[in-house]
Write an enzyme that holds these catalytic residues in place. Structure first.
Site, mmCIF file in Angstrom:
data_model
loop_
_atom_site.group_PDB
_atom_site.id
_atom_site.type_symbol
_atom_site.label_atom_id
_atom_site.label_comp_id
_atom_site.label_asym_id
_atom_site.label_seq_id
_atom_site.Cartn_x
_atom_site.Cartn_y
_atom_site.Cartn_z
ATOM 1 N N PHE A 12 0.899 -0.899 -0.219
ATOM 2 C CA PHE A 12 0.020 0.053 -0.240
ATOM 3 C C PHE A 12 0.622 1.145 0.235
ATOM 4 O O PHE A 12 0.540 1.830 -0.661
ATOM 5 C CB PHE A 12 -1.295 -0.235 1.477
ATOM 6 N N ASN A 33 8.369 -9.340 -1.054
ATOM 7 C CA ASN A 33 8.011 -11.162 -1.947
ATOM 8 C C ASN A 33 6.339 -11.305 -1.528
ATOM 9 O O ASN A 33 6.057 -12.252 -2.112
ATOM 10 C CB ASN A 33 8.013 -11.852 -0.724
ATOM 11 N N THR A 36 1.611 -9.625 1.380
ATOM 12 C CA THR A 36 0.533 -8.231 1.522
ATOM 13 C C THR A 36 0.708 -7.699 0.254
ATOM 14 O O THR A 36 0.070 -7.147 0.128
ATOM 15 C CB THR A 36 0.810 -7.892 2.290
ATOM 16 N N GLY A 37 1.281 -7.283 -0.804
ATOM 17 C CA GLY A 37 1.800 -6.709 -1.828
ATOM 18 C C GLY A 37 1.305 -7.057 -2.714
ATOM 19 O O GLY A 37 1.048 -8.699 -2.868
ATOM 20 N N LYS A 90 11.027 -12.066 12.342
ATOM 21 C CA LYS A 90 12.529 -11.571 11.668
ATOM 22 C C LYS A 90 12.505 -10.380 10.196
ATOM 23 O O LYS A 90 13.401 -10.447 9.902
ATOM 24 C CB LYS A 90 12.291 -13.278 10.828
ATOM 25 N N THR A 91 11.194 -10.517 10.046
ATOM 26 C CA THR A 91 11.142 -9.765 8.686
ATOM 27 C C THR A 91 11.879 -8.126 9.493
ATOM 28 O O THR A 91 12.544 -7.569 8.231
ATOM 29 C CB THR A 91 9.497 -9.420 8.282
ATOM 30 N N TYR A 144 5.321 -7.560 15.876
ATOM 31 C CA TYR A 144 4.828 -6.509 15.041
ATOM 32 C C TYR A 144 5.986 -5.165 15.896
ATOM 33 O O TYR A 144 6.890 -4.747 15.814
ATOM 34 C CB TYR A 144 4.143 -5.986 14.567
ATOM 35 N N ARG A 185 -7.749 -4.424 8.469
ATOM 36 C CA ARG A 185 -7.404 -2.389 9.345
ATOM 37 C C ARG A 185 -8.918 -2.171 8.846
ATOM 38 O O ARG A 185 -9.685 -2.321 8.214
ATOM 39 C CB ARG A 185 -6.442 -1.970 8.681
HETATM 40 P P1 NAD Z 1 1.454 -3.484 3.203
HETATM 41 O O1 NAD Z 1 1.549 -4.628 4.355
HETATM 42 O O2 NAD Z 1 0.375 -3.031 2.029
HETATM 43 O O3 NAD Z 1 3.183 -3.337 2.593
HETATM 44 C C1 NAD Z 1 4.034 -4.235 3.091
HETATM 45 C C2 NAD Z 1 4.943 -4.648 2.128
HETATM 46 O O4 NAD Z 1 5.868 -5.428 2.257
HETATM 47 C C3 NAD Z 1 4.048 -6.027 1.134
HETATM 48 O O5 NAD Z 1 4.830 -5.380 -0.354
HETATM 49 C C4 NAD Z 1 4.566 -7.270 1.269
HETATM 50 O O6 NAD Z 1 4.497 -7.694 -0.132
HETATM 51 C C5 NAD Z 1 6.245 -6.237 1.587
HETATM 52 N N1 NAD Z 1 6.596 -7.564 2.786
HETATM 53 C C6 NAD Z 1 5.875 -8.155 3.549
HETATM 54 N N2 NAD Z 1 6.460 -8.733 4.527
HETATM 55 C C7 NAD Z 1 8.313 -8.521 3.929
HETATM 56 C C8 NAD Z 1 9.435 -9.387 3.749
HETATM 57 N N3 NAD Z 1 9.885 -10.732 4.247
HETATM 58 N N4 NAD Z 1 9.838 -8.852 2.220
HETATM 59 C C9 NAD Z 1 9.888 -8.142 1.203
HETATM 60 N N5 NAD Z 1 8.421 -7.391 0.920
HETATM 61 C C10 NAD Z 1 8.386 -8.463 2.328
HETATM 62 O O7 NAD Z 1 1.704 -1.744 4.373
HETATM 63 P P2 NAD Z 1 1.985 -0.776 4.535
HETATM 64 O O8 NAD Z 1 0.595 -0.571 5.291
HETATM 65 O O9 NAD Z 1 1.972 -0.822 3.396
HETATM 66 O O10 NAD Z 1 3.126 -0.751 5.632
HETATM 67 C C11 NAD Z 1 3.862 -0.342 4.845
HETATM 68 C C12 NAD Z 1 5.191 -0.176 6.155
HETATM 69 O O11 NAD Z 1 4.912 0.654 6.637
HETATM 70 C C13 NAD Z 1 5.525 -0.939 7.242
HETATM 71 O O12 NAD Z 1 6.713 -1.217 7.593
HETATM 72 C C14 NAD Z 1 4.611 -0.852 7.758
HETATM 73 O O13 NAD Z 1 4.973 -1.483 8.877
HETATM 74 C C15 NAD Z 1 4.535 0.310 7.787
HETATM 75 N N6 NAD Z 1 3.499 0.734 8.731
HETATM 76 C C16 NAD Z 1 2.413 1.690 8.036
HETATM 77 C C17 NAD Z 1 1.474 1.903 8.710
HETATM 78 C C18 NAD Z 1 0.104 2.168 7.991
HETATM 79 O O14 NAD Z 1 -0.514 2.880 7.816
HETATM 80 N N7 NAD Z 1 -0.625 1.901 6.678
HETATM 81 C C19 NAD Z 1 1.189 2.226 9.856
HETATM 82 C C20 NAD Z 1 2.674 2.011 10.925
HETATM 83 C C21 NAD Z 1 3.656 1.746 10.259
HETATM 84 N N1 UDP Z 2 -11.389 -2.065 14.514
HETATM 85 C C1 UDP Z 2 -12.498 -2.652 14.948
HETATM 86 N N2 UDP Z 2 -13.095 -3.096 13.914
HETATM 87 C C2 UDP Z 2 -12.549 -4.171 12.834
HETATM 88 C C3 UDP Z 2 -11.143 -3.475 12.348
HETATM 89 C C4 UDP Z 2 -10.438 -2.436 13.489
HETATM 90 O O1 UDP Z 2 -13.372 -2.020 15.375
HETATM 91 O O2 UDP Z 2 -12.805 -3.740 11.677
HETATM 92 C C5 UDP Z 2 -10.375 -1.889 15.252
HETATM 93 C C6 UDP Z 2 -9.640 -2.231 16.305
HETATM 94 O O3 UDP Z 2 -9.095 -3.445 16.890
HETATM 95 C C7 UDP Z 2 -8.607 -1.045 16.344
HETATM 96 C C8 UDP Z 2 -8.696 0.033 15.472
HETATM 97 O O4 UDP Z 2 -10.074 -0.610 14.390
HETATM 98 O O5 UDP Z 2 -8.977 -0.744 17.965
HETATM 99 C C9 UDP Z 2 -7.635 0.209 14.616
HETATM 100 O O6 UDP Z 2 -7.415 -1.094 13.877
HETATM 101 P P1 UDP Z 2 -6.442 -1.473 12.691
HETATM 102 O O7 UDP Z 2 -6.293 -3.144 12.823
HETATM 103 O O8 UDP Z 2 -7.212 -0.612 11.566
HETATM 104 O O9 UDP Z 2 -4.812 -0.913 12.827
HETATM 105 P P2 UDP Z 2 -3.977 -0.954 14.671
HETATM 106 O O10 UDP Z 2 -5.107 -1.500 15.931
HETATM 107 O O11 UDP Z 2 -3.334 -1.865 14.555
HETATM 108 O O12 UDP Z 2 -4.141 0.412 15.030
#
Ligand code: NAD
Ligand code: UDP
Length: 308
Positions: A12, A33, A36-37, A90-91, A144, A185
């Site tokens: 994303f 990899n 989730t992408g 590990k990731t 995480y 999410r």
């Molecule tokens: P996402 O799941 O859409 O993207 C993660 C990407 O990493 C995917 O393309 C997945 O295939 C790839 N991936 C996972 N494990 C891998 C591995 N072992 N080797 C290579 N690729 C791998 O999530 P996102 O929302 O785009 O998040 C991207 C980054 O931002 C993550 O590190 C996440 O922890 C961080 N982040 C996101 C949010 C958010 O709200 N979106 C909040 C806090 C932190």
């Molecule tokens: N949540 C919810 N319904 C859903 C998915 C999530 O009420 O269908 C709640 C979840 O319990 C959390 C908040 O929404 O309190 C945000 O969840 P999300 O998984 O998006 O992110 P994070 O908890 O990692 O901030």
């Protein structure tokens, strides 16, 4: 033009970042990899001669001659990162070591996508970068949270010990187009449920809060931090607008319409009760603040989910 590696580039946030970096005239290597992408997120970039896609896992070492590395590889949605929690840790940890090792070798600046989860279930509100957090190290979110905390430790130790240039951002809940519809999410769940006329699944009593940042604002913050001459971070990037999950559900229903009803389900373990970024540092050092409020961001995201 810089040559830039984006790990997790097919996800994303990663796909938006790759697009932004290419638009600015850089050469981008996207490593993923595909846990989730998806290729769909980056199909429109594949014909660009300055874009390269590499299927690889960040837990295994890699070598590229690059100027900058953005490390985003890691599943971000609780159901996805809890699917194989050992792999998640590990990731984060091996991914950080491999990015930092490469950064050290080729003298590239390395950026870490850290998270507000390092604050755990916070006792201080809103959360400034100086808050050290309240994380349960043995709970179901620990794979995480602790993985990301250890990654931050590695970033600062490579910086102090080896002089690697680092940038660490702590991302608060971000949403927008290209989230997986079944990602798990809250924003994607509520929108998809409302669009399909299914029940809206509120976990707990829905009074827990989150602060939601639209993806374009976040990416702007990434690029400003990466290109700042000296700020290593950690820097919070997020939208301080704070909402309960009940308020979010109401907003989504108001916009989508339809007949969905709210249903209540058990709150998952260690689910933080509140979260709001203190963005004073980002405002001061990066001149950054969000420009897209939740209402506008939801409109754009709903439009995307209607067509995907
Ligand atoms: P996402 O799941 O859409 O993207 C993660 C990407 O990493 C995917 O393309 C997945 O295939 C790839 N991936 C996972 N494990 C891998 C591995 N072992 N080797 C290579 N690729 C791998 O999530 P996102 O929302 O785009 O998040 C991207 C980054 O931002 C993550 O590190 C996440 O922890 C961080 N982040 C996101 C949010 C958010 O709200 N979106 C909040 C806090 C932190
Ligand atoms: N949540 C919810 N319904 C859903 C998915 C999530 O009420 O269908 C709640 C979840 O319990 C959390 C908040 O929404 O309190 C945000 O969840 P999300 O998984 O998006 O992110 P994070 O908890 O990692 O901030």
């Amino acid at each position: 033009m810089q040559r830039i590696l984006v790990t997790g580039g097919a996800g994303f946030l990663g796909s938006h970042l790759c697009e932004r970096l290419l638009n600015e005239g850089n050469e981008v290597i996207c490593l993923d990899n595909f846990f989730t992408g998806r290729k769909k997120n980056i199909t429109h970039l594949l014909s660009n001669p300055y874009f390269e896609l590499v299927r690889h896992d960040v837990i295994d070492p890699f070598k590229f001659e690059v100027d900058q590395i953005y490390n985003l590889a890691c599943p971000a949605s609780p159901p996805h990162y809890q699917f194989n929690p050992i792999k998640t840790t590990k990731t984060s940890v091996m991914g950080a070591i491999n990015c930092l090792g490469l950064g050290k070798r080729v003298k590239a600046r390395v950026f870490q996508a850290s998270t507000s989860e390092v604050y755990g279930d916070p006792e201080i509100h809103p959360q400034p970068e100086s808050y050290k957090g309240s994380v349960n190290p043995i709970g179901i979110r620990a794979c995480y949270d602790e993985g990301k905390r250890c990654a931050e430790t590695l970033f600062f130790d490579y910086h102090r010990q080896n002089g690697v240039e680092i940038r660490v951002v702590r991302i608060f809940n971000t949403y927008g187009p290209r989230m997986l519809p079944d990602d798990g999410r809250v924003v994607s769940n509520f929108i998809m449920q409302a669009l399909k006329g299914e029940d809206i699944t509120i976990y707990g009593d829905g009074t827990q809060t989150r602060s939601f940042c639209y993806v374009d604002d976040l990416i702007e913050g990434f690029v400003r931090l990466m290109n700042h001459p000296s700020q290593t971070g950690p820097v919070n990037i997020g939208n301080p607008g704070e909402f309960t999950m009940l308020e979010l559900a109401e907003k989504v229903l108001e916009k989508v319409g339809g007949s969905s009803k709210l249903t209540f389900h058990p709150l998952p373990g260690d689910d933080p009760l509140q979260r709001q970024p203190d963005i004073t540092l980002a405002q001061k050092d990066l001149g950054w603040e969000p420009t897209i409020d939740l209402s506008e961001g939801l409109d754009r995201t709903i439009k995307y989910f209607k067509t995907c």
